[in-house]
Design an enzyme around this catalytic site. Sequence first.
Site, short mmCIF file in Angstrom:
data_model
loop_
_atom_site.label_atom_id
_atom_site.label_comp_id
_atom_site.label_asym_id
_atom_site.label_seq_id
_atom_site.Cartn_x
_atom_site.Cartn_y
_atom_site.Cartn_z
N ASP A 124 0.88 -1.18 0.00
CA ASP A 124 0.00 0.00 0.00
C ASP A 124 0.91 1.22 0.00
O ASP A 124 1.67 1.43 0.95
CB ASP A 124 -0.86 -0.04 1.27
CG ASP A 124 -1.73 1.20 1.42
OD1 ASP A 124 -2.62 1.18 2.29
OD2 ASP A 124 -1.50 2.19 0.68
N ILE A 125 0.85 2.02 -1.04
CA ILE A 125 1.79 3.14 -1.19
C ILE A 125 1.67 4.15 -0.04
O ILE A 125 2.64 4.84 0.28
CB ILE A 125 1.60 3.83 -2.55
CG1 ILE A 125 2.84 4.67 -2.90
CG2 ILE A 125 0.31 4.66 -2.62
CD1 ILE A 125 2.96 5.03 -4.35
N ASN A 143 -6.10 13.03 -10.65
CA ASN A 143 -6.76 13.50 -11.87
C ASN A 143 -6.53 15.00 -11.94
O ASN A 143 -6.00 15.60 -11.01
CB ASN A 143 -8.27 13.16 -11.87
CG ASN A 143 -8.99 13.79 -10.70
OD1 ASN A 143 -9.03 15.01 -10.55
ND2 ASN A 143 -9.54 12.95 -9.84
N VAL A 192 -5.54 5.06 -5.72
CA VAL A 192 -4.38 5.64 -5.01
C VAL A 192 -4.72 7.02 -4.48
O VAL A 192 -4.43 7.37 -3.33
CB VAL A 192 -3.18 5.74 -5.98
CG1 VAL A 192 -2.06 6.58 -5.39
CG2 VAL A 192 -2.66 4.36 -6.34
N ASP A 193 -5.40 7.82 -5.32
CA ASP A 193 -5.76 9.20 -4.98
C ASP A 193 -6.59 9.21 -3.69
O ASP A 193 -6.31 9.95 -2.74
CB ASP A 193 -6.56 9.78 -6.15
CG ASP A 193 -6.57 11.30 -6.19
OD1 ASP A 193 -7.23 11.85 -7.08
OD2 ASP A 193 -5.91 11.92 -5.34
N THR A 242 -2.86 2.47 -14.73
CA THR A 242 -3.26 1.07 -15.00
C THR A 242 -4.52 0.67 -14.23
O THR A 242 -4.95 -0.48 -14.31
CB THR A 242 -2.13 0.10 -14.62
OG1 THR A 242 -1.88 0.17 -13.21
CG2 THR A 242 -0.86 0.40 -15.41
N GLY A 243 -5.12 1.59 -13.50
CA GLY A 243 -6.38 1.28 -12.79
C GLY A 243 -7.55 1.89 -13.53
O GLY A 243 -7.87 1.50 -14.67
N TYR A 276 -7.80 4.40 -15.19
CA TYR A 276 -7.50 5.00 -16.50
C TYR A 276 -7.20 3.98 -17.59
O TYR A 276 -6.88 4.35 -18.72
CB TYR A 276 -6.36 6.02 -16.36
CG TYR A 276 -6.82 7.37 -15.82
CD1 TYR A 276 -8.15 7.59 -15.46
CD2 TYR A 276 -5.93 8.43 -15.69
CE1 TYR A 276 -8.57 8.81 -14.97
CE2 TYR A 276 -6.34 9.66 -15.19
CZ TYR A 276 -7.67 9.84 -14.84
OH TYR A 276 -8.09 11.06 -14.36
N1 APR Z 1 -1.24 1.49 -3.05
C1 APR Z 1 -0.63 1.10 -4.21
N2 APR Z 1 -1.30 0.89 -5.37
C2 APR Z 1 -2.63 1.10 -5.36
C3 APR Z 1 -3.34 1.53 -4.19
C4 APR Z 1 -2.57 1.72 -3.01
N3 APR Z 1 -3.15 2.11 -1.85
N4 APR Z 1 -4.67 1.66 -4.52
C5 APR Z 1 -4.77 1.32 -5.82
N5 APR Z 1 -3.57 0.98 -6.34
C6 APR Z 1 -3.22 0.57 -7.71
C7 APR Z 1 -4.35 0.09 -8.58
O1 APR Z 1 -4.64 -1.27 -8.32
C8 APR Z 1 -3.73 0.29 -9.95
O2 APR Z 1 -2.89 -0.79 -10.25
O3 APR Z 1 -2.71 1.72 -8.36
C9 APR Z 1 -2.86 1.54 -9.78
C10 APR Z 1 -3.46 2.84 -10.36
O4 APR Z 1 -4.86 2.80 -10.20
P1 APR Z 1 -5.74 4.12 -9.92
O5 APR Z 1 -5.55 4.54 -8.52
O6 APR Z 1 -7.12 3.83 -10.41
O7 APR Z 1 -5.07 5.26 -10.83
P2 APR Z 1 -5.24 5.56 -12.39
O8 APR Z 1 -5.48 4.34 -13.19
O9 APR Z 1 -4.05 6.44 -12.71
O10 APR Z 1 -6.59 6.44 -12.46
C11 APR Z 1 -6.58 7.72 -11.89
O11 APR Z 1 -8.57 7.30 -10.67
O12 APR Z 1 -8.69 7.43 -8.41
C12 APR Z 1 -8.95 8.11 -9.55
O13 APR Z 1 -8.71 10.42 -8.93
C13 APR Z 1 -8.11 9.36 -9.66
O14 APR Z 1 -9.34 10.13 -11.54
C14 APR Z 1 -8.10 9.56 -11.14
C15 APR Z 1 -8.01 8.13 -11.67
#
Ligand code: APR
Length: 180
Positions: free
Chosen positions: A14-15, A28, A37-38, A128-129, A131
């Site tokens: 967990d970051i 975003n 993550v956000d 990779t989540g 987006y």
């Molecule tokens: N620690 C590490 N990795 C995480 C965590 C965490 N706590 N939570 C999620 N992840 C992973 C996800 O499983 C994925 O592999 O981080 C990666 C990126 O996923 P997202 O958080 O969905 O980010 P992204 O794909 O860049 O989308 C960004 O999502 O949350 C919203 O506000 C954000 O609109 C923006 C969009």
Amino acid sequence: MTFLDGRVLPGVGDITREAVDAVVNAANSTLLGGGGVDGAIHYAGGPSILEECREIRRTRYPGGLPTGEAVITTAGLLPARHVIHTVGPIYGREGGREAELLAAAYRNSLALAAAHALESVAFPSISTGAYGYPREEAAAVASRAIAEFLNGDETVREVRLVFFSKGDMNVFLRNHQFDS
Ligand code: APR
């Protein structure tokens, strides 16, 4: 397993728990929070992070942070010292510039860390989540961008790549383009 003489360290976790100089937020363009993550960073870090994001929007980016750019704030209650917020590309929505913009998100985050003399940075797997960036393609783009930056920089000594699952890390390990 590490890369680039031990400077790049993939791992699972967990970051928000990473005790580094800066954790990178997959934000975003509004910089006002979200899920993934956000959401985790703002929830664990507390309101001071959002306060600084709002100030950045008010003073520097009234229209929002452009994709690929990066800004830095306090890390609030997190064990890290700073949060570097970057906006990754939305896969299939950037007119074919997805790889270029994903590389920019990594490169600009590292450049901002170096500009602040930060030595350790932790990245999530940007885009990779929500987006939708395919993990295999993202691994190749991210590893190339990180290697290119680190080959020209001495300040950043440790880049942790924090994957949320072992499966995600294994996809990275099978698709990265690090030399060593
Ligand atoms: N620690 C590490 N990795 C995480 C965590 C965490 N706590 N939570 C999620 N992840 C992973 C996800 O499983 C994925 O592999 O981080 C990666 C990126 O996923 P997202 O958080 O969905 O980010 P992204 O794909 O860049 O989308 C960004 O999502 O949350 C919203 O506000 C954000 O609109 C923006 C969009």
